[in-house]
Scaffold this active site. Structure first.
Site, PDB file in Angstrom:
ATOM      1  N   ARG A 233      48.661  -2.107 -23.162  1.00 29.93           N
ATOM      2  CA  ARG A 233      47.374  -1.525 -23.536  1.00 29.93           C
ATOM      3  C   ARG A 233      47.668  -0.411 -24.526  1.00 29.93           C
ATOM      4  O   ARG A 233      48.683   0.291 -24.391  1.00 29.93           O
ATOM      5  CB  ARG A 233      46.682  -0.908 -22.308  1.00 29.93           C
ATOM      6  CG  ARG A 233      46.033  -1.917 -21.399  1.00 29.93           C
ATOM      7  CD  ARG A 233      44.763  -2.510 -22.029  1.00 29.93           C
ATOM      8  NE  ARG A 233      44.099  -3.437 -21.147  1.00 29.93           N
ATOM      9  CZ  ARG A 233      44.298  -4.757 -21.122  1.00 29.93           C
ATOM     10  NH1 ARG A 233      45.173  -5.311 -21.936  1.00 29.93           N
ATOM     11  NH2 ARG A 233      43.628  -5.526 -20.299  1.00 29.93           N
ATOM     12  N   GLU A 262      40.189  -0.457 -30.367  1.00 33.88           N
ATOM     13  CA  GLU A 262      40.136  -1.845 -30.853  1.00 33.88           C
ATOM     14  C   GLU A 262      38.678  -2.275 -31.033  1.00 33.88           C
ATOM     15  O   GLU A 262      37.849  -1.956 -30.187  1.00 33.88           O
ATOM     16  CB  GLU A 262      40.806  -2.779 -29.836  1.00 33.88           C
ATOM     17  CG  GLU A 262      42.270  -2.442 -29.625  1.00 33.88           C
ATOM     18  CD  GLU A 262      42.912  -3.256 -28.493  1.00 33.88           C
ATOM     19  OE1 GLU A 262      42.269  -4.197 -27.990  1.00 33.88           O
ATOM     20  OE2 GLU A 262      44.036  -2.935 -28.098  1.00 33.88           O
ATOM     21  N   HIS A 280      45.245  -7.816 -30.868  1.00 34.67           N
ATOM     22  CA  HIS A 280      45.243  -7.987 -29.402  1.00 34.67           C
ATOM     23  C   HIS A 280      45.207  -9.485 -29.081  1.00 34.67           C
ATOM     24  O   HIS A 280      44.265  -9.982 -28.464  1.00 34.67           O
ATOM     25  CB  HIS A 280      44.060  -7.258 -28.755  1.00 34.67           C
ATOM     26  CG  HIS A 280      44.189  -7.114 -27.275  1.00 34.67           C
ATOM     27  ND1 HIS A 280      43.657  -6.067 -26.570  1.00 34.67           N
ATOM     28  CD2 HIS A 280      44.810  -7.895 -26.339  1.00 34.67           C
ATOM     29  CE1 HIS A 280      43.913  -6.213 -25.279  1.00 34.67           C
ATOM     30  NE2 HIS A 280      44.623  -7.327 -25.114  1.00 34.67           N
TER      31      HIS A 280
HETATM   32  C1  8YV Z   1      43.249 -10.773 -23.425  1.00 34.79           C
HETATM   33  C2  8YV Z   1      44.365  -8.995 -21.929  1.00 34.79           C
HETATM   34  O1  8YV Z   1      43.516 -10.604 -24.775  1.00 34.79           O
HETATM   35  O2  8YV Z   1      45.202 -10.123 -20.058  1.00 34.79           O
HETATM   36  C3  8YV Z   1      44.774  -9.072 -20.517  1.00 34.79           C
HETATM   37  O3  8YV Z   1      44.681  -8.052 -19.825  1.00 34.79           O
HETATM   38  O4  8YV Z   1      44.064  -7.974 -22.441  1.00 34.79           O
HETATM   39  C4  8YV Z   1      44.421 -10.216 -22.758  1.00 34.79           C
HETATM   40  O5  8YV Z   1      45.075 -11.292 -22.207  1.00 34.79           O
HETATM   41  C5  8YV Z   1      41.874 -10.393 -23.155  1.00 34.79           C
HETATM   42  O6  8YV Z   1      41.526 -10.194 -21.852  1.00 34.79           O
HETATM   43  C6  8YV Z   1      40.964 -11.440 -23.790  1.00 34.79           C
HETATM   44  O7  8YV Z   1      39.891 -10.849 -24.269  1.00 34.79           O
END
Ligand code: 8YV
Length: 314
Positions: A233, A262, A280
């Site tokens: 993150r 983001e 991301h």
């Molecule tokens: C995804 C993520 O990009 O798994 C997570 O915590 O941040 C990512 O895999 C996201 O959730 C998709 O929008």
């Protein structure tokens, strides 16, 4: 009146998931609403589920506005943007999508490391812009056999470590506790890990306890030969300190999939030659996103049919 359960979706999923969700539920699409507050108010007593994404989460404020809410299903493994305490206290169940995305996120960490060390984007431009015909590309940095530090030895961290070991890297890691099941060196002090490592790969969960943990001291310890990769993150890295270190070449470079803000990332990152950025997208393969969407849908279906949840968040 429809007997389908009502679901509030915070952000879009791919078409194959949307089709299935639209068929099974009455789906309220928050991101499409011109007046989001109104949409929530209008359906507050009917909404029994939230379908969200890792980076979008669900706040306590939102949960408080939905008295009939039973479950939050998260498309992503990271639940740092969901107020888990509020959910637990109020009996709202939470699911996420662990395991199915681990390999892709680890692949991206290695990809970013190689991209920064071997300057793959720069080399691509070097060829396309015709500079190769005028001379050779300047030399770059080897990855194989170097000393690497993994920050956070969870599922993704372990998958990154396995890949680094295949590159004959010496792998050490920082976490709250040693993982007795893994052969890598445990270094309980992050500054010390950064001092030992040429590459620092951040795979920690987000949230208050890891906020800004990769700070100016850690970056200073990583030093001018060091490369930072972040696939966790944006919050885990002090981005102000990182930009300062990159501008001053106090570290060699950074490969970043995640950011503080983001998708409107800090513009100071954009002109920097020693940074490779991604939108991301570490879990963003068709294969993984299909599996993530299926898990979200299967968890919702399990909840509404009274079966055990597949991947509940503890
Ligand atoms: C995804 C993520 O990009 O798994 C997570 O915590 O941040 C990512 O895999 C996201 O959730 C998709 O929008």
């Amino acid at each position: 009146m429809s007997t389908k359960p009502e679901v509030l979706m915070i952000g879009a999923y791919p078409a194959w998931d949307m089709e299935d969700l639209d068929a099974r539920y009455v789906v309220h699409k928050l991101w499409e609403a011109t007046d989001r507050d109104r949409l929530i108010e209008e359906h507050r007593d009917g909404i029994r589920a939230i379908a969200t994404r890792g980076e979008l989460g669900a706040s306590a404020d939102l949960m408080k506005r939905l008295p009939a809410l039973e479950i939050i299903s998260c498309y992503g493994v990271g639940t740092d943007a969901i107020d888990l305490v509020h959910a637990r206290v109020n009996g709202i169940r939470v699911t996420n999508t662990p395991d199915v995305l681990t390999a892709d996120v680890a692949d991206m960490a290695i990809g970013l490391l190689l991209a920064v060390a071997r300057k793959i984007p720069q080399a691509d431009r070097f060829v396309r812009e015709g500079r190769w015909t005028k001379g050779n590309m300047p030399l770059v940095t080897r990855v194989t056999g170097k000393s690497a530090g993994v920050v956070g030895m969870g599922r993704v961290g372990a998958a990154v470590a396995k890949r680094l070991a295949a590159f004959d890297c010496e792998v050490a890691y920082f976490d709250l506790a040693r993982r007795a099941d893994l052969p890598y060196t445990f270094v309980p002090d992050l500054v010390e890990l950064a001092r030992r490592a040429e590459f620092l790969i951040v795979t920690l969960a987000g949230g208050e306890s890891t906020k800004g943990i990769v700070n100016a001291r850690v970056l200073d310890a990583l030093g001018p030969d060091g490369i930072l990769v972040n696939v966790s993150r944006g919050s885990t890295v002090d981005e102000t300190a990182l930009i300062r270190a990159l501008e001053a070449k106090a570290i060699k470079g950074a490969g970043l999939d995640v950011f503080w803000n983001e998708p409107n990332i800090d513009e100071r990152l954009l002109p920097l030659e020693n940074v490779v950025v991604q939108p991301h997208h570490a879990s963003g393969t068709t294969e993984t996103r299909r599996a993530m969407g299926k898990l979200v849908r299967d968890n919702l279906a399990a909840h509404f049919s009274g079966s055990a949840l597949i991947t509940p968040v503890a």
